[in-house]
Design an enzyme around this catalytic site. Structure first.
Site, short mmCIF file in Angstrom:
data_model
loop_
_atom_site.label_atom_id
_atom_site.label_comp_id
_atom_site.label_asym_id
_atom_site.label_seq_id
_atom_site.Cartn_x
_atom_site.Cartn_y
_atom_site.Cartn_z
N GLU A 78 -19.45 30.42 -50.26
CA GLU A 78 -20.57 31.03 -51.00
C GLU A 78 -21.77 30.15 -50.75
OE1 GLU A 78 -20.45 33.81 -52.47
OE2 GLU A 78 -18.38 34.18 -53.03
N CYS A 87 -28.74 30.69 -56.16
CA CYS A 87 -28.52 31.29 -54.85
C CYS A 87 -28.94 32.76 -54.87
CB CYS A 87 -27.06 31.16 -54.45
SG CYS A 87 -25.94 31.76 -55.70
P1 NAP Z 1 -24.93 21.06 -51.14
O1 NAP Z 1 -25.75 19.89 -50.85
O2 NAP Z 1 -24.37 21.82 -50.02
O3 NAP Z 1 -23.75 20.54 -52.09
C1 NAP Z 1 -22.73 21.40 -52.54
C2 NAP Z 1 -21.45 20.62 -52.62
O4 NAP Z 1 -21.02 20.30 -51.30
C3 NAP Z 1 -21.56 19.29 -53.35
O5 NAP Z 1 -20.35 19.05 -54.03
C4 NAP Z 1 -21.76 18.30 -52.22
O6 NAP Z 1 -21.36 16.99 -52.57
C5 NAP Z 1 -20.85 18.89 -51.18
N1 NAP Z 1 -21.19 18.57 -49.79
C6 NAP Z 1 -22.40 18.39 -49.24
N2 NAP Z 1 -22.28 18.15 -47.93
C7 NAP Z 1 -20.96 18.20 -47.62
C8 NAP Z 1 -20.22 18.04 -46.43
N3 NAP Z 1 -20.79 17.80 -45.26
N4 NAP Z 1 -18.86 18.13 -46.51
C9 NAP Z 1 -18.26 18.39 -47.68
N5 NAP Z 1 -18.92 18.54 -48.84
C10 NAP Z 1 -20.26 18.47 -48.82
O7 NAP Z 1 -25.67 22.13 -52.03
P2 NAP Z 1 -26.45 21.89 -53.39
O8 NAP Z 1 -27.78 21.34 -53.05
O9 NAP Z 1 -25.61 21.13 -54.35
O10 NAP Z 1 -26.56 23.39 -53.93
C11 NAP Z 1 -27.56 24.23 -53.54
C12 NAP Z 1 -27.09 25.22 -52.50
O11 NAP Z 1 -25.96 25.94 -52.98
C13 NAP Z 1 -28.13 26.27 -52.21
O12 NAP Z 1 -28.17 26.53 -50.84
C14 NAP Z 1 -27.62 27.48 -52.97
O13 NAP Z 1 -28.10 28.70 -52.51
C15 NAP Z 1 -26.16 27.34 -52.80
N6 NAP Z 1 -25.43 28.11 -53.82
C16 NAP Z 1 -24.74 29.22 -53.43
C17 NAP Z 1 -24.08 29.99 -54.38
C18 NAP Z 1 -23.30 31.21 -53.99
O14 NAP Z 1 -22.49 31.67 -54.78
N7 NAP Z 1 -23.50 31.76 -52.81
C19 NAP Z 1 -24.12 29.63 -55.71
C20 NAP Z 1 -24.84 28.49 -56.07
C21 NAP Z 1 -25.49 27.74 -55.09
P3 NAP Z 1 -22.45 15.85 -52.95
O15 NAP Z 1 -23.15 16.31 -54.16
O16 NAP Z 1 -21.61 14.65 -53.17
O17 NAP Z 1 -23.35 15.76 -51.76
#
Ligand code: NAP
Length: 458
Positions: free
Chosen positions: A232, A266
């Site tokens: 997602e 999102c």
């Molecule tokens: P993010 O930086 O991708 O982080 C999400 C999760 O992934 C965190 O637990 C992060 O850990 C982990 N993570 C980051 N890089 C990783 C990697 N290379 N390998 C494994 N895990 C990794 O996203 P965010 O800034 O927290 O959230 C915002 C994003 O989420 C936006 O793009 C938003 O649109 C999306 N989102 C999508 C939905 C949906 O249902 N489609 C819902 C909500 C949000 P750390 O915090 O330790 O870096």
């Protein structure tokens, strides 16, 4: 990134947490695996009892849970309370419906396949790793955990590093609800530690909600290991307004759809595509609505929009706006960070966006609306679909033929007509294109982490 609660309203570090050691991770993954061997054979009634008890606890503790969310990521207290209660609804939904969603599906004519009986049976898969984001720090986790646990899987949660207290609280809710130890565990680890867990043979599948790069990394590792994933990811949802729309309602909903969760959802509407005939009338209402919002302390009930969750997040939003302005875009309101502590950014509306600007192609994770003019429905659809994302979408029109066009031709996992995209336990949720794949919620969500076993009896 350090695992810490850093209050985005003040920038102050409230509490830091040490990362789990290798041996602690090993113990928890081992426990998940061992637990699953007995948990998978518990009945739906027993699981539902624990899930309902957890829901009751969360309902009673909704105020405290809301304060945790607001402290860790800055959403308004009212929004946080709403999120806690939405989790309660999701937990009860799966407690009530899991048995029916996962009931055996017998073949009506088993003789056609030479059997006396033939059926499909949903069996749980095992320990699933959930990598989750901070923006809905309880709901995102719950919409994985409630169906996964009700299906007989066990969960391991790697939450975003800035919401550790929300992560630990959810583990505690499931434990106090009665789920046996090891059914749902929080792993306080940084993202660099995820790969080894994904490659561990005891972890059978993964789900990630977050950004596209994070999703790509997890899916690539799971692809290499041939493990099922649900992704997602981000969105840049269109919000189309046609001449027959109720403009007052459309503009008020547009404001809400853009600034909900301080602009960090999102499924927030991010691109507003307005038919020329109503462009000026809509824009006046929309900009007035955005200007009227109160930005401030998310604990204050008078606040509409709190701070962005992280300093890096605000810098990212500023970069996209500044680049667009440098290339000739026009700011109708907002566009400049206020002085003082905290990671605030004002509700902002931008026009004059061209396709070479980053703001056209990237997701803006803050309260910034990109406004476009369309000559007709064809141009509106073209602009709406001119994105790499395909999560939610919104179209406002009272014309039924136009409604049908948008339902059929918007490239998105969800289409909301005369409303804004919302996630409900009862409706499937997910995206197409770079917004990811797989579905959460509804009957579809609980079946994602099941082995659909074909049974043939001679
Ligand atoms: P993010 O930086 O991708 O982080 C999400 C999760 O992934 C965190 O637990 C992060 O850990 C982990 N993570 C980051 N890089 C990783 C990697 N290379 N390998 C494994 N895990 C990794 O996203 P965010 O800034 O927290 O959230 C915002 C994003 O989420 C936006 O793009 C938003 O649109 C999306 N989102 C999508 C939905 C949906 O249902 N489609 C819902 C909500 C949000 P750390 O915090 O330790 O870096």
């Amino acid at each position: 990134m350090a695992i810490a609660t850093i209050n985005p309203t003040t920038g102050e570090t409230v509490r830091t947490f040490p990362e789990l050691s290798e041996s602690e991770i090993e113990r928890k993954v081992g426990l998940a695996h061992e637990r699953w061997r007995t948990y998978r054979d518990t009945g739906f009634d027993e699981r539902a009892e624990w899930m309902r008890a957890g829901a009751d606890l969360l309902e009673q503790e909704a105020d405290a849970a809301a304060r945790l969310m607001t402290t860790e990521m800055g959403k308004t207290l009212a929004a946080a309370r709403g999120e806690a209660l939405k989790c309660v609804r999701g937990m009860r939904y799966y407690a009530d419906n899991a048995a029916e969603f996962l009931a055996d599906e017998p073949l009506a004519d088993p003789a056609a396949v030479g059997a006396s009986h033939a059926l499909s049976r949903y069996r749980p898969l095992g320990p699933v790793l959930a990598v989750m984001p901070w923006n809905f720090p309880m709901w995102q986790v719950m919409r994985f955990a409630a169906p996964a646990l009700m299906a007989g899987n066990v969960g391991l949660l790697k939450h975003a590093s800035n919401v550790p207290q929300c992560a630990l609280y959810l583990e505690d809710v499931f434990r106090r609800g009665g789920f046996p130890e090891g059914c749902f565990q929080t792993l306080l680890i940084s993202s660099g530690r995820v790969e080894a867990i994904l490659r561990d043979p005891r972890v059978v599948a993964a789900t990630l909600t977050g950004s596209e790069p994070a999703g790509r990394s997890v899916a690539a590792i799971c692809g290499d290991e041939v493990k099922h994933t649900v992704l997602e990811l981000g969105g840049s949802d269109p919000f189309v307004v046609m001449p027959s729309a109720d403009l007052d309602r459309a503009a008020a909903t547009a404001v809400d759809a853009r600034v909900q969760n301080n602009g960090q959802s999102c499924i927030a509407a991010k691109r507003f595509i307005v038919h020329s005939d109503v462009y000026d009338a809509f824009t006046d209402r929309f900009v007035a609505g955005m200007r009227a919002l109160t930005v401030g302390d998310p604990f204050d009930p008078a606040t509409d929009v709190g701070p962005l969750a992280t300093e890096r997040g605000r810098a990212g939003v500023e970069e996209l706006v500044d680049e667009a302005v440098t290339r000739g875009a026009k700011v109708l309101c907002g566009g400049r960070r206020p002085p003082g502590p905290g990671w605030f950014y004002p509700p902002t509306v931008i026009t004059g966006i061209t396709r070479d600007m980053r703001i056209f192609t990237e997701e803006v994770f803050g309260p910034v609306a990109a406004l476009f003019r369309a000559a007709d429905i064809e141009e509106a659809l073209e602009i709406a679909n001119a994105t790499a994302f395909g999560l939610g979408s919104n179209a406002w029109t009272r014309d039924e033929a136009e409604q049908d066009r948008f339902i059929s031709d918007l490239d998105a996992g969800q289409v909301f007509i005369n409303g804004k995209t919302v996630s409900y336990p009862d409706l499937p949720f997910g995206g197409v294109k770079r917004s990811g794949y797989g579905r959460e919620l509804s009957a579809h969500g609980i079946r994602e982490f099941c082995n659909l076993k074909t049974v043939w009896i001679g």
